[in-house]
Scaffold this active site. Structure first.
Site, PDB file in Angstrom:
ATOM      1  N   VAL A 158      31.877  27.342  50.120  1.00 34.07           N
ATOM      2  CA  VAL A 158      33.137  27.941  50.551  1.00 34.07           C
ATOM      3  C   VAL A 158      33.016  29.434  50.818  1.00 34.07           C
ATOM      4  CG1 VAL A 158      34.580  26.195  49.444  1.00 34.07           C
ATOM      5  CG2 VAL A 158      33.905  28.249  48.156  1.00 34.07           C
ATOM      6  N   SER A 207      42.510  32.735  35.412  1.00 35.30           N
ATOM      7  CA  SER A 207      41.925  32.549  34.083  1.00 35.30           C
ATOM      8  C   SER A 207      42.592  33.469  33.069  1.00 35.30           C
ATOM      9  CB  SER A 207      40.422  32.857  34.143  1.00 35.30           C
ATOM     10  OG  SER A 207      39.875  32.967  32.846  1.00 35.30           O
ATOM     11  N   TYR A 211      33.646  37.722  36.958  1.00 37.12           N
ATOM     12  CA  TYR A 211      34.469  36.515  36.995  1.00 37.12           C
ATOM     13  C   TYR A 211      35.955  36.862  36.855  1.00 37.12           C
ATOM     14  CZ  TYR A 211      36.348  31.970  35.486  1.00 37.12           C
ATOM     15  OH  TYR A 211      37.082  30.827  35.361  1.00 37.12           O
ATOM     16  N   ALA A 212      36.279  37.666  35.851  1.00 40.32           N
ATOM     17  CA  ALA A 212      37.679  37.996  35.595  1.00 40.32           C
ATOM     18  C   ALA A 212      38.287  38.781  36.754  1.00 40.32           C
ATOM     19  CB  ALA A 212      37.800  38.790  34.296  1.00 40.32           C
ATOM     20  N   ALA A 213      37.517  39.702  37.325  1.00 37.76           N
ATOM     21  CA  ALA A 213      38.036  40.480  38.451  1.00 37.76           C
ATOM     22  C   ALA A 213      38.355  39.587  39.636  1.00 37.76           C
ATOM     23  CB  ALA A 213      37.019  41.548  38.849  1.00 37.76           C
ATOM     24  N   SER A 214      37.464  38.645  39.937  1.00 35.92           N
ATOM     25  CA  SER A 214      37.703  37.755  41.075  1.00 35.92           C
ATOM     26  C   SER A 214      38.883  36.827  40.814  1.00 35.92           C
ATOM     27  CB  SER A 214      36.439  36.937  41.378  1.00 35.92           C
ATOM     28  OG  SER A 214      36.082  36.106  40.290  1.00 35.92           O
TER      29      SER A 214
END
Length: 252
Positions: A63, A141, A154-157
């Site tokens: 993706v 999340s 991960y958290a930023a995205s």
């Protein structure tokens, strides 16, 4: 008293990214069981082979590649004539201290977790606008609010997806198209289990609990069905306590 909810997706076409494992795979199977056709999208061919059936159609696509997503959506519309819902669950997570993250690792998180969702929404939105109906579901999340060592990319995205989805909801609501965000809680998916330490997993299992992907599916089906026809631009945080179980559901 237990109340059973049955969803009917007969004739519906549902695009599911991250469809080879975790919540995506569980959703694809549930849509098929409810009479719909699930287009299961994943970069991992082996995982797709495990979920493929006559009603779960596998598509190996990254993706993060905008042209691949454009071709995917065009192919689905050509073959099935419509896309009634898109469950955009594809994601990756690596655990690296913020001062050690390489540019490539940071960009890959953004490319899959954020850009990948954007690519899908951009291509699917015109289809749903023509239909005057559709549902988009993205996933954030609990780490966005609580943080976790090594999870900054991960958290930023995942945090950025909230703004993207809320804006899409505003733009598409006049066309009968809805867009919502689900924070599913701590779930036993590869995105979590492949990076969590044994101590971390044990701590969560002994305290708040870790849910199976299938436990999230009823909420996913609700959010993409006509049962939530008036809901758009919402962020839903899932905290479930199953009857007769001591397991709790904590945020991811």
């Amino acid at each position: 008293m237990t109340t059973s909810v049955v969803y009917d997706f007969t004739g519906a076409v549902v695009l599911v990214t991250g469809g080879g494992s975790g919540i995506g795979a569980a959703t694809a199977r549930a849509v098929a069981a409810a009479g719909g056709t699930a287009i299961a999208v994943d970069v991992d061919a082996a995982r797709l082979a495990d979920v493929a059936t006559s009603r779960v159609i596998p598509k190996q696509v990254d993706v993060a590649d905008p042209e691949a997503v454009r071709m995917l959506v065009a192919e689905v519309v050509r073959d099935h004539g419509r896309i009634d819902a898109a469950v955009l669950a594809a994601a990756i997570q690596r655990r690296t201290p913020v001062d050690a993250i390489t540019d490539a690792e940071w960009r890959r998180h953004v490319a899959v977790n954020l850009d990948g969702v954007f690519h899908c929404i951009r291509e699917v939105a015109p289809v749903m606008k023509r239909q005057r109906k559709g549902a988009l579901l993205t996933f954030t999340s609990g780490l966005v609010n609580m943080g976790w060592p090594g999870a900054s990319a991960y958290a930023a995205s995942k945090g950025a997806l909230i703004g993207l989805t809320k804006c899409a909801a505003q733009e598409l609501r006049a066309f009968g198209v809805r867009a919502n965000v689900l924070s599913p809680g701590l779930v036993a998916t590869p995105v979590f289990l492949d990076v969590a330490t044994a101590d971390e997993v044990a701590m969560y299992r002994a305290s708040v609990g870790i849910s199976a992907p299938e436990a999230v599916v009823p909420t996913v089906l609700h959010l993409i069905s006509d049962a939530s026809a008036s809901l758009t631009g919402a962020v839903i945080e899932l905290r479930l306590v199953p009857a007769g179980s001591a397991a709790l559901y904590a945020e991811e």
